[in-house]
Design an enzyme around this catalytic site. Structure first.
Site, PDB file in Angstrom:
ATOM      1  N   SER A  22       0.844  -1.426   0.043  1.00  0.00           N
ATOM      2  CA  SER A  22       0.031   0.078  -0.033  1.00  0.00           C
ATOM      3  C   SER A  22       0.846   1.314   0.023  1.00  0.00           C
ATOM      4  O   SER A  22       0.667   2.117  -0.794  1.00  0.00           O
ATOM      5  CB  SER A  22      -0.882  -0.154   1.192  1.00  0.00           C
ATOM      6  OG  SER A  22      -1.964  -1.158   1.155  1.00  0.00           O
ATOM      7  N   ASP A 340      -7.909  -7.220   4.542  1.00  0.00           N
ATOM      8  CA  ASP A 340      -6.992  -8.028   3.643  1.00  0.00           C
ATOM      9  C   ASP A 340      -6.846  -9.128   4.778  1.00  0.00           C
ATOM     10  O   ASP A 340      -5.867 -10.031   4.208  1.00  0.00           O
ATOM     11  CB  ASP A 340      -5.879  -7.219   3.331  1.00  0.00           C
ATOM     12  CG  ASP A 340      -6.117  -6.396   2.121  1.00  0.00           C
ATOM     13  OD1 ASP A 340      -6.994  -6.929   1.458  1.00  0.00           O
ATOM     14  OD2 ASP A 340      -5.281  -5.518   1.556  1.00  0.00           O
ATOM     15  N   LYS A 367     -13.069  -7.489  -4.109  1.00  0.00           N
ATOM     16  CA  LYS A 367     -11.632  -7.671  -4.190  1.00  0.00           C
ATOM     17  C   LYS A 367     -11.249  -8.421  -5.416  1.00  0.00           C
ATOM     18  O   LYS A 367     -12.004  -8.290  -6.271  1.00  0.00           O
ATOM     19  CB  LYS A 367     -11.009  -8.148  -2.838  1.00  0.00           C
ATOM     20  CG  LYS A 367     -11.008  -7.429  -1.823  1.00  0.00           C
ATOM     21  CD  LYS A 367     -10.264  -6.145  -1.555  1.00  0.00           C
ATOM     22  CE  LYS A 367     -10.547  -5.499  -0.057  1.00  0.00           C
ATOM     23  NZ  LYS A 367      -9.564  -4.548  -0.002  1.00  0.00           N
TER      24      LYS A 367
END
Length: 455
Positions: A22, A340, A367
């Site tokens: 990220s 996640d 996702k």
């Protein structure tokens, strides 16, 4: 290719957590928007991040992987970094035919979501496409929010999904978006907003899921010279303040310039979760470095989860350690701010004693795959007893057996399900997709005593 655990001895070792995917995405994109040269250290060169690098290069940034020698006392060390010469916010699609040539983002949803807003800053058209999975992801909420800011986006298949054609022009102003769909939509607008003509006021309606990811975005924006104003408001006047489901957020972003910066990418808690979970399942000890106690990553929650399930977890300033006897117990957990972790926790629940209930992950259905559905269907192949519901599942632990499961080309499913091989003979078909986020997964598992094979 199929991924499985070949054998393992006593789990013991010290490893450095992979760099955050990220933060790597965001660092590359922000440096590309800045004026001047940035040096980015510890970038994760995964397939997804490479998609962001290619997209930024296609819009005019100059990006090169470099090495330099630094001295520490009487010793020298070679350091790898990414050198980015930014555009100063003046983007230009360098394709020969910008109105028709497509920029392929492969499977990177993060790249698509963030760069869709950023591409509107270009002085010519930009078209983004990707693989079948990427082209199945809904983008309508972001498109609608950007239209309120003077941005024109065309879904070429007329379904609010990629391929997307983004036209030049980003006026700014006021817009709103639901916070329950994807935090990346919100991050996308916050990243592009400083370079809009008027700035942006963005109102996020409750419920705001995965907010830690937006907090991560704001923290790295500050490193590149961008200030974001943030206020909370009550969505219904009759609601009490403690009713967080009715608590909205309003972001105020004034026109600003990105400032080039040297930036070190921190370790990734979601990737580290597989190393920590493997040790918790098999029993043993692991120390995972490059995990910071003051991190804004929502997936830091994995440490609390593992401790509640029975492992002994200790958090230090820049690393975490875990010791386990391999005996875990089921828990109830809400993962709304750490979606996640869904697959990691599902696998932990499958080998733990008792019942594990996971809630708050309805957005996990959007996702790489519908992660609630695929997790349940693949666990059922192994005989697992479970109950699926709209925003999660209940897993009855220690009801699985041997067998094969399918990754559905989802990197997190491949890595998480491979851990079942510590208790059963389990093989993950099309398991090589872990490269999307964790290229050295097999190597780091080997460093703590777990031999894996891909054949």
């Amino acid at each position: 290719m199929n991924l499985k655990i070949k054998n393992f001895s006593k789990i013991n070792g010290t490893v450095k957590a992979p760099s955050s995917k990220s933060y790597s995405h965001r660092a590359v994109i922000l440096a590309s928007l800045a004026e001047g040269k940035s040096k980015l250290f510890d970038v994760l060169y995964s397939e997804d991040v490479l998609s962001s690098i290619r997209a930024c290069e296609a819009l005019g940034a100059k990006i090169d992987r470099k090495k330099e020698i630094i001295l520490k006392g009487d010793k020298s060390q070679t350091v790898d970094y990414l050198e980015v010469y930014g555009t100063g916010g003046k983007l230009h699609n360098i394709s020969e035919n910008p109105s028709e040539d497509m920029i392929d983002l492969a499977n990177s949803g993060t790249t698509l979501r963030i760069m869709t807003s950023v591409a509107a800053l270009s002085d010519n058209e930009v078209i983004f496409t990707g693989d079948d999975s990427l082209k199945s992801r809904p983008m309508g909420a972001l498109i609608d929010a950007l239209e309120g800011l003077g941005v024109k986006i065309e879904s070429l298949n007329d379904n609010n999904k990629a391929p997307l054609k983004i036209y030049p022009g980003y006026v700014g102003g006021e817009t709103d978006i639901l916070g329950s769909i994807s935090s990346q939509f919100i991050s996308s607008i916050l990243i592009s907003a400083p370079l809009s003509e008027k700035g942006v006021e963005l109102e996020v309606y409750p419920e705001f899921v995965s907010k830690p990811y937006v907090d991560m975005t704001i923290s790295i924006l500050e490193k590149f010279g961008i200030a974001i104003g943030e206020d909370n408001y009550q969505f219904h006047e009759t609601c009490k303040k403690e009713h967080t489901d009715c608590l909205g957020v309003k972001f105020n972003v004034k026109p600003q310039k990105y400032i080039a910066s040297d930036y070190i990418v921190e370790g990734d808690y979601s990737s580290a979760s597989y190393l920590l979970a493997a040790t918790a399942i098999a029993g043993g000890y692991v120390r995972v470095e490059n995990l910071f106690s003051d991190s804004k990553q929502g997936d830091k929650f994995i440490l609390d989860i593992l401790e509640e399930m029975g492992a002994n977890v200790t958090q230090f300033d820049d690393y975490a350690s875990l010791r386990s006897d391999g005996n875990l117990k089921g828990i109830d957990v809400n993962l709304s701010n750490a979606p996640d972790l869904l697959l990691t926790v599902a696998v932990l629940g499958a080998v733990a004693e008792g019942k594990t209930t996971i809630t708050g992950v309805k957005h996990g259905r959007l996702k790489e795959t519908d992660r609630i559905d695929t997790t349940c269907r693949e666990l059922e192949k192994l005989g697992c007893k479970l109950e699926e519901f709209e925003d999660g599942m209940t897993i009855y632990g220690q009801t699985i057996g041997d067998g094969k499961v399918e990754s559905h080309n989802d990197h997190r499913l491949a890595m998480a399900f491979s851990l079942l091989g510590l208790k059963h003979d389990v093989e993950v078909e099309n398991g090589e997709c872990f490269n999307v986020s964790f290229p050295n997964f097999i190597e780091l598992m080997g460093e703590i005593g777990i031999e894996m094979e891909l054949k």
